[in-house]
Design an enzyme around this catalytic site. Structure first.
Site, PDB file in Angstrom:
ATOM      1  N   ASP A  16       0.860  -1.181   0.000  1.00 45.83           N
ATOM      2  CA  ASP A  16       0.000   0.000   0.000  1.00 45.83           C
ATOM      3  C   ASP A  16       0.898   1.232   0.000  1.00 45.83           C
ATOM      4  O   ASP A  16       1.253   1.758   1.049  1.00 45.83           O
ATOM      5  CB  ASP A  16      -0.896  -0.031   1.240  1.00 45.83           C
ATOM      6  N   GLU A  95      -7.173   4.926  -7.772  1.00 46.03           N
ATOM      7  CA  GLU A  95      -8.443   5.427  -7.238  1.00 46.03           C
ATOM      8  C   GLU A  95      -8.945   6.638  -8.024  1.00 46.03           C
ATOM      9  O   GLU A  95      -8.172   7.515  -8.409  1.00 46.03           O
ATOM     10  CB  GLU A  95      -8.266   5.804  -5.768  1.00 46.03           C
ATOM     11  N   LYS A 131     -10.193   1.864  -8.298  1.00 46.00           N
ATOM     12  CA  LYS A 131     -10.664   1.918  -6.914  1.00 46.00           C
ATOM     13  C   LYS A 131     -11.821   2.897  -6.791  1.00 46.00           C
ATOM     14  O   LYS A 131     -11.740   4.048  -7.225  1.00 46.00           O
ATOM     15  CB  LYS A 131      -9.533   2.350  -5.971  1.00 46.00           C
ATOM     16  N   THR A 155     -13.201   0.171  -2.176  1.00 42.34           N
ATOM     17  CA  THR A 155     -12.426   0.548  -1.002  1.00 42.34           C
ATOM     18  C   THR A 155     -13.302   1.270   0.019  1.00 42.34           C
ATOM     19  O   THR A 155     -14.505   1.421  -0.189  1.00 42.34           O
ATOM     20  CB  THR A 155     -11.234   1.422  -1.442  1.00 42.34           C
ATOM     21  N   PHE A 177     -11.372  -2.098   5.627  1.00 43.21           N
ATOM     22  CA  PHE A 177     -10.368  -1.288   6.318  1.00 43.21           C
ATOM     23  C   PHE A 177     -10.260  -1.684   7.789  1.00 43.21           C
ATOM     24  O   PHE A 177     -10.898  -1.091   8.660  1.00 43.21           O
ATOM     25  CB  PHE A 177     -10.715   0.199   6.186  1.00 43.21           C
TER      26      PHE A 177
END
Length: 318
Positions: A16, A95, A131, A155, A177
């Site tokens: 990440d 994203e 994303k 996400t 998450f």
């Protein structure tokens, strides 16, 4: 064998980060980025060649200053993704602008644009995951994009309702998450002495994992947003886990053994899948979870804020 090596025996490890040097150091299968990580990399000045290429592209395309900023911003995100793909064998997650999270059609159009920009870079777009925040609107966008051959990573996923709706829409991958769920319960619950086994974020992913495997959904589960390596190890066996550089380094330097925690082969499957949630059912169930409502909104605000900061930075270069 260190813990990172052992984890790789059970789970696909993803980095990440938008830092290409970090990605080359840890050699993950896949990598994920977001507006916050892209902004951090841009401001580091280490990747000015990506920013400069994006600015030149925006100037060449012309249009209003607003259009130039949008084109430069999109090309920056794609530029980082294309560069990262040179150093990994798998997927890159890129994203879209979080400000589009409640407009299905705009999410679709922005996603198509990003894929087209990847094609300009000569990238095999089957390696790109778009994303999107796991709102109802984005889940519907992902469903439509899948029909166009564009794969998505949903996400900012916090509630079981989000996870269920994603599976029912045949979304390619979800990112629950863990750390942000943990943060909320740590802040608001009086009894917050969680260990890895009782960690609310860990339990949320375990619940999703068991549900998906029981009903044979094909959506990939990728645990994300970790605060401690204990959370990661407790989810060993999850389809994928995306990990920040600092936690990767901790895993790499520790040799304590651990057992696999999640194993799909040990879950009894059923043929019939539940009737898909309607929009009203999804919204009701999601809104029953105060943590999920707050963290989803907070995440969209944060990513939107960092997107605006990136655009302000680019404004001075155009």
């Amino acid at each position: 064998m260190n813990q990172l090596e052992r984890l790789r025996k059970y789970t696909t490890v993803v980095v990440d980060s938008g830092d290409i040097e970090c990605i080359t150091r840890y050699k993950p299968q896949d990598a994920t980025t977001n507006p916050t990580l892209i902004l951090k990399s841009v401001l580091s000045k280490k990747y000015d060649f990506i920013v400069n290429n994006a600015v030149q592209y925006a100037k060449k395309m012309g249009g209003s200053i607003s259009q130039k900023i949008q084109n430069a911003s999109d090309m920056v995100s794609v530029g980082f993704g294309a560069e990262i793909l040179k150093y990994i064998p798998g997927y890159i997650s890129t994203e879209i602008d979080a400000r589009l999270s409640f407009n299905t059609e705009q999410c679709i159009q922005k996603s198509i644009k990003l894929i087209d920009l990847y094609r300009i870079h000569g990238v095999d777009v089957s390696r790109v995951l778009i994303k999107l925040a796991a709102t109802w609107e984005c889940i519907q966008a992902a469903y439509q994009l899948n029909k166009l051959g564009i794969l998505c990573n949903l996400t900012l996923l916090f509630s079981f309702a989000q996870a269920r709706a994603c599976a029912e829409a045949n979304v390619f991958l979800i990112s629950p998450f863990v750390g942000r769920i943990y943060d909320w319960y740590k802040k608001f619950c009086l009894d917050s002495s969680y260990d890895a086994v009782t960690d609310p974020g860990v339990l949320a992913v375990k619940k999703i994992f068991k549900y998906y495997k029981k009903h044979m959904y094909q959506t990939i589960i990728m645990g994300a947003s970790f605060r401690r390596i204990e959370q990661i190890l407790e989810l060993s066996g999850c389809d994928r886990i995306t990990i920040s550089p600092d936690l990767l380094e901790q895993l790499k330097t520790q040799n304590f053994s651990f057992a696999r925690k999640l194993d799909a082969t040990k879950i009894v499957t059923v043929v019939d899948q539940p009737i898909p949630l309607s929009e009203s059912e999804f919204r009701f169930l999601h809104n029953q979870d105060a943590m999920a409502v707050e963290k989803l909104s907070e995440g969209i605000r944060q990513f939107s804020c960092d997107q605006i900061k990136l655009e302000k930075f680019l404004l001075h270069t155009l």
